[in-house]
Design an enzyme around this catalytic site. Structure first.
Site, PDB file in Angstrom:
ATOM      1  CB  ILE A   1      30.170  22.067  -2.565  1.00  0.00           C
ATOM      2  CG1 ILE A   1      30.409  23.724  -2.725  1.00  0.00           C
ATOM      3  CG2 ILE A   1      31.321  21.438  -2.957  1.00  0.00           C
ATOM      4  CD1 ILE A   1      31.321  24.330  -1.677  1.00  0.00           C
TER       5      ILE A   1
ATOM      6  CB  CYS B   1      27.693  18.438   5.936  1.00  0.00           C
ATOM      7  SG  CYS B   1      29.040  17.725   6.916  1.00  0.00           S
ATOM      8  N   PRO B   2      27.898  21.647   6.299  1.00  0.00           N
ATOM      9  CG  PRO B   2      26.132  22.679   6.813  1.00  0.00           C
ATOM     10  CD  PRO B   2      26.427  21.747   6.072  1.00  0.00           C
TER      11      PRO B   2
ATOM     12  CG  ASP C   1      41.486  21.278   1.588  1.00  0.00           C
ATOM     13  OD1 ASP C   1      42.659  21.469   1.413  1.00  0.00           O
ATOM     14  OD2 ASP C   1      40.600  22.265   1.532  1.00  0.00           O
TER      15      ASP C   1
ATOM     16  CD  GLU D   1      41.777  27.781   8.132  1.00  0.00           C
ATOM     17  OE1 GLU D   1      42.337  27.710   7.111  1.00  0.00           O
ATOM     18  OE2 GLU D   1      40.648  26.913   8.278  1.00  0.00           O
TER      19      GLU D   1
ATOM     20  CG  HIS E   1      41.091  25.216   4.467  1.00  0.00           C
ATOM     21  ND1 HIS E   1      40.582  26.347   5.479  1.00  0.00           N
ATOM     22  CD2 HIS E   1      40.158  25.362   3.586  1.00  0.00           C
ATOM     23  CE1 HIS E   1      39.494  26.549   5.075  1.00  0.00           C
ATOM     24  NE2 HIS E   1      38.975  25.858   4.023  1.00  0.00           N
TER      25      HIS E   1
END
Length: 315
Positions: A155, A204-205, A257, A262, A282
């Site tokens: 990505i 990044c993760p 985002d 969540e 998100h």
């Protein structure tokens, strides 16, 4: 096999039925439930499951341990930090994800945020509705800016390529170089990327190394007046530190985002009240095209696993 979907995949029922049909015709059962984050409800729904399918809702060790027949967890998402992988590993449960499904969707929203912030789109749109002019809100062009990509995987590289097409200087940072890095991206240290970039974009993760990677100290290394985009994982950023930098006008703006939890968010969240902050709940990964691609990937994951050829392997 008893296959249980514990949350919506964001696709029409007709497409869900189309994807599930080959498995049902092969003699497997498939049941879809509405999303519940209550572990007790999840255990009740998945008690007899051989396969659990989820997207981005948490799946705890409590649930994994309680599902005695569970053999495979199929995650319709790229990140997997919301699943207790240690609990899965302890039980010998295989895990796959849906890597790559949202590359275009995330990259395009990232560019949308960059352009919206630079051109003051939310502010001038509001001005227009109020019968006012652009006075004091003339923005800047993306062309010629230096964009730093933290996490230059699939990505991040796509974002970099789009920025390159806009005429940007693109810097990249990742933990290990392979020798196959794209020529349009200059790879530098994290400190150099922060100090040189007009826009820093996170891809990044979430790991223990990246948790609060963007904090008071690393923000201080950024250019005064720079912008930050986070379409990676929420906890990569210390939200309060970022809000402080925005409110003090050290940073010019941010596009966010993802958050620590969540959405829906607590309305007191600092980034909902910080200056020049574009927030979305998100949605970067979610487009009509990416949702269809994701669904087809995760159902293919099950078919391949049943054949003994697991793909998109996490465990």
């Amino acid at each position: 096999m008893n296959i249980v979907l514990l949350e919506s995949l964001g696709i029409p029922d007709s497409l869900l039925n189309e994807c599930a049909k080959p498995l049902i015709e092969a003699g497997h059962s498939f049941t879809a439930y509405p999303k519940s984050t209550d572990p007790n409800v999840q255990i009740q729904q998945a008690a007899e499951a051989d396969v659990i399918m989820i997207a981005n809702m948490p799946l705890s060790g409590q649930v994994i341990s309680a599902c005695e027949h569970l053999k495979f967890i199929d995650i319709a998402f790229t990140g997997v930090d919301h699943v207790d992988l240690e609990a899965a590993k302890a039980k010998g449960i295989k895990v796959s994800n849906a890597a790559g499904y949202s590359t275009e969707a995330v990259a395009e929203l990232t560019l949308c945020m960059m352009l919206s912030l630079l051109r003051n789109v939310p502010q001038v749109e509001a001005r227009c509705r109020e019968g006012k002019t652009k006075d004091g809100l003339v923005g800047c062009e993306l062309m010629g800016k230096t964009v730093g990509i933290i996490g230059a995987g699939t990505i991040g590289t796509r974002v970099g390529k789009l920025c390159d097409a806009f005429g940007c200087k693109v810097l990249g940072y990742k933990r290990g170089l392979t020798g196959n890095e794209p020529s349009f991206m200059e790879f530098v240290t994290l400190d150099e990327l922060l100090s040189r970039s007009h826009i820093v974009s996170l891809h990044c993760p979430l790991t223990e190394d990246t948790r609060h990677l963007i904090n008071k100290d690393t923000i201080a290394k950024m250019k005064k007046g720079a912008y930050l985009i986070n379409a990676a994982r929420g906890p990569v950023v210390d939200s309060q530190a970022l809000a402080n930098a925005l409110n003090e006008e050290y940073l010019s703006g941010a596009g966010i985002d993802v958050f620590e939890t969540e959405p829906p968010l607590d309305t007191s969240h600092p980034l909902l009240h910080s200056k020049n902050t574009l927030v979305t709940p998100h949605v970067a990964f979610s487009s009509a095209e990416s949702m269809e691609t994701r669904a087809r990937i995760v159902f293919d994951n099950i078919s391949k696993w049943l054949e003994g050829r697991q793909t998109n392997v996490i465990l």
